[in-house]
Design a protein around this motif. Structure first.
Motif, PDB file in Angstrom:
ATOM      1  N   ALA A 109      84.775  18.235  56.621  1.00 41.42           N
ATOM      2  CA  ALA A 109      84.447  17.870  57.996  1.00 41.42           C
ATOM      3  C   ALA A 109      85.635  17.180  58.649  1.00 41.42           C
ATOM      4  O   ALA A 109      86.340  16.386  58.007  1.00 41.42           O
ATOM      5  CB  ALA A 109      83.236  16.945  58.021  1.00 41.42           C
ATOM      6  N   CYS A 110      85.850  17.482  59.926  1.00 39.77           N
ATOM      7  CA  CYS A 110      86.938  16.850  60.667  1.00 39.77           C
ATOM      8  C   CYS A 110      86.529  16.657  62.122  1.00 39.77           C
ATOM      9  O   CYS A 110      85.510  17.176  62.567  1.00 39.77           O
ATOM     10  CB  CYS A 110      88.226  17.665  60.566  1.00 39.77           C
ATOM     11  N   GLU A 111      87.360  15.932  62.840  1.00 42.00           N
ATOM     12  CA  GLU A 111      87.013  15.536  64.205  1.00 42.00           C
ATOM     13  C   GLU A 111      87.144  16.693  65.187  1.00 42.00           C
ATOM     14  O   GLU A 111      86.497  16.714  66.223  1.00 42.00           O
ATOM     15  CB  GLU A 111      87.914  14.376  64.655  1.00 42.00           C
ATOM     16  N   ARG A 150      80.880  22.982  64.928  1.00 40.67           N
ATOM     17  CA  ARG A 150      79.504  22.718  64.521  1.00 40.67           C
ATOM     18  C   ARG A 150      78.529  23.779  65.016  1.00 40.67           C
ATOM     19  O   ARG A 150      77.604  24.161  64.301  1.00 40.67           O
ATOM     20  CB  ARG A 150      79.061  21.345  65.031  1.00 40.67           C
ATOM     21  N   GLN A 162      75.483  14.289  57.161  1.00 39.95           N
ATOM     22  CA  GLN A 162      75.713  13.938  58.555  1.00 39.95           C
ATOM     23  C   GLN A 162      76.285  15.128  59.312  1.00 39.95           C
ATOM     24  O   GLN A 162      76.994  15.958  58.740  1.00 39.95           O
ATOM     25  CB  GLN A 162      76.679  12.745  58.637  1.00 39.95           C
ATOM     26  N   TRP A 204      78.884  16.790  61.807  1.00 41.24           N
ATOM     27  CA  TRP A 204      80.250  16.509  62.216  1.00 41.24           C
ATOM     28  C   TRP A 204      80.705  17.532  63.256  1.00 41.24           C
ATOM     29  O   TRP A 204      80.127  18.617  63.364  1.00 41.24           O
ATOM     30  CB  TRP A 204      81.186  16.550  61.015  1.00 41.24           C
ATOM     31  N   TYR A 231      84.629  21.871  61.025  1.00 38.17           N
ATOM     32  CA  TYR A 231      84.696  22.013  59.574  1.00 38.17           C
ATOM     33  C   TYR A 231      85.823  22.970  59.183  1.00 38.17           C
ATOM     34  O   TYR A 231      86.229  23.843  59.956  1.00 38.17           O
ATOM     35  CB  TYR A 231      83.379  22.572  59.028  1.00 38.17           C
ATOM     36  N   LEU A 249      86.891  13.632  57.663  1.00 35.39           N
ATOM     37  CA  LEU A 249      85.769  12.711  57.819  1.00 35.39           C
ATOM     38  C   LEU A 249      84.839  12.728  56.613  1.00 35.39           C
ATOM     39  O   LEU A 249      84.237  11.714  56.263  1.00 35.39           O
ATOM     40  CB  LEU A 249      84.968  13.079  59.074  1.00 35.39           C
ATOM     41  N   ASP A 250      84.724  13.865  55.986  1.00 34.06           N
ATOM     42  CA  ASP A 250      83.868  14.016  54.809  1.00 34.06           C
ATOM     43  C   ASP A 250      84.283  15.312  54.124  1.00 34.06           C
ATOM     44  O   ASP A 250      84.918  16.178  54.739  1.00 34.06           O
ATOM     45  CB  ASP A 250      82.396  14.067  55.219  1.00 34.06           C
TER      46      ASP A 250
END
Length: 479
Positions: free
Chosen positions: A237-239, A267, A286, A288, A291, A323-324
């Motif tokens: 996951a990224c911003e 997303r 969660q 995000w 991806y 992020l994850d």
């Protein structure tokens, strides 16, 4: 989906003497004029185009293909080659022509493990070529969502790419030699397995990507590679696009020898898969914004790729690029992560009509493109659902737009020209391509003339006129 666009009217019947000649060459069971026998082959994969055919012929070898081409040339009847009919640009849709199916050209002619090559006919299903390579502990790396039905001839004619281009290249890079039936019926035999061959013009690349407009590819010598025995697959996951691009740059710098896949999706794309693909679930607790699916592979059984992946992701997390992340720890888990990417195109169909853009920009401009194009499309239609995904490592993004929830499919598809102008103008301003891996076909002919260098177009037209002066090979496509 809206009703398919009907192509120009064609004669109702084929001249009896032409039909008899085709039957004499290919055998009566392999020639049909009954529409019910080929109705499904007249519709483009997304249903946007419906064509027409005078007959369908299914030759069983290269000599029969050449004979069919000669019959059509003498009778001045157009001829359209078709493989698995999985293309997304209408390149295999006939328009009042004879449809030549390559499905009987399905032999694997030779495998040379030491030379790392496999010689296959154009009608071989991609998945079967992959399997044949695996049987000798080798890899044929082209991988597409349609690999269970698409054929090698179509892959070559559209210069297919897929999810492994980052490491192995597209079909041009994967091909050493070709056998081609030319528009005059002659057979070009260039089935060599040479890595170095400086004996004149590179004719191979002339036919790859030509979508059957310069001749019919009947066989090819393809490259094989060592079969990976270890892999590490991560869903990250990224911003957004800039963070993903920074992560890609880090991955390439730290693991260029094993980085084989870097796929990006936002997303909305993942949510479509979760909503419409049974068995797929969100691997993260969660939600995000975006991806990346990243895979490292190696032919070294002792390579600790999970450790390498973990180390790089830890560095990226500290840098704010991640992020994850979830790393698959078994083959089943890795396949589950891959399913989130592989089901994406099919899942989007369930959301109604979509306007698709298969574009490429320099890798350094990917984030800029995604941001600018998203803003511009929403400015034109605030409720449009921007659904970009694709092959970050080679700059190829499928910038797809799904219709607003309350809009009818037909109304949305009428916006195709407006969205093309928005997206393709941005692509052109960044030095990009309006067709990265799906070809031009029927869909992008006008766009090609708008954006292609005029001198390049003239050269293409001269080549077409030289090889196919009657204009009978897949007419109306590309040019």
């Amino acid at each position: 989906m809206t009703a398919p666009v009907l192509m120009k009217e064609a004669p109702d019947t084929l001249a009896p003497e032409v039909l008899a000649a085709l039957q004499a060459v290919a055998g009566a069971p392999y020639v049909t004029t009954h529409p019910d026998d080929f109705a499904g082959r007249l519709i483009e994969d997304r249903g946007l185009f419906r064509g027409s055919a005078l007959a369908m012929v299914r030759p069983g070898n290269t000599a029969e293909v050449a004979a069919v081409v000669n019959i059509c040339r003498e009778a001045r009847v157009p001829l359209v080659p078709q493989g698995g009919n999985t293309g997304l640009a209408g390149g295999g849709v006939p328009q009042g022509a004879i449809l030549l199916s390559t499905d009987r050209l399905n032999r694997i002619r030779a495998i040379d493990p030491l030379n790392a090559t496999i010689t296959v006919e154009a009608g071989c299903i991609l998945a079967n070529v992959q399997e044949a390579a695996a049987h000798i502990d080798r890899l044929f790396p082209l991988s597409l969502a349609s690999e269970g039905s698409c054929q090698i001839g179509g892959n070559l004619s559209s210069n297919a790419g897929g999810t492994a281009v980052l490491r192995y290249g597209n079909m041009r890079e994967l091909t050493l030699g070709l056998e081609v039936v030319l528009p005059d019926g002659e057979i070009l035999n260039d089935l060599n397995g040479l890595r170095k061959n400086n004996t004149g013009y590179d004719l191979r690349d002339l036919f790859i990507g030509a979508e059957g407009t310069l001749g019919i590819i009947t066989a090819a010598v393809l490259k094989l590679f060592p079969k990976p025995v270890t892999r590490s697959t991560a869903f990250i996951a990224c911003e957004g696009p800039q963070a993903a691009l920074d992560l890609y740059d880090r991955m390439r710098a730290r693991s260029a020898d094993s980085l084989s896949t870097f796929e990006y999706a936002e997303r909305i794309a993942l949510q479509m898969v979760l909503d419409h693909s049974p068995g797929c679930s969100d691997p993260m607790a969660q939600v995000w914004p975006a991806y990346a699916l990243v895979e490292l592979t190696s032919a070294d059984p002792d390579a600790d790729l999970d450790r390498r992946m973990t180390t790089i992701l830890e560095e990226a997390f500290d840098a704010g690029e991640v992020l994850d992340a979830v790393i698959g720890t078994s083959e089943a888990q890795r396949d589950t992560l891959w399913a989130l990417r592989e089901n994406l195109s099919e899942a989007q169909k369930s959301e109604g009509a979509s306007i698709k853009h298969d574009i490429a920009v320099p890798v350094s401009r990917l984030a800029d493109f995604l941001i600018q194009a998203g803003v511009a499309c929403r400015a034109h239609m605030p409720a449009v659902r921007v659904c970009p995904f694709g092959h970050f490592g080679d700059g190829n993004i499928h910038f797809n737009l799904s219709r607003p929830l309350e809009m009818a499919d037909a109304d949305f598809l009428r916006q195709y020209p407006a969205f093309n102008r928005i997206v393709h103008d941005i692509v052109a301003s960044m030095g990009g391509s309006i067709s990265a891996e799906h070809g031009i076909g029927l869909v992008k002919r006008a766009e090609l003339r708008r954006y292609k260098d005029p001198v390049a177009l003239k050269v293409m037209e001269r080549i077409k006129a030289a090889l196919d002066p009657e204009g009978l090979m897949n007419p109306g496509k590309v040019l």
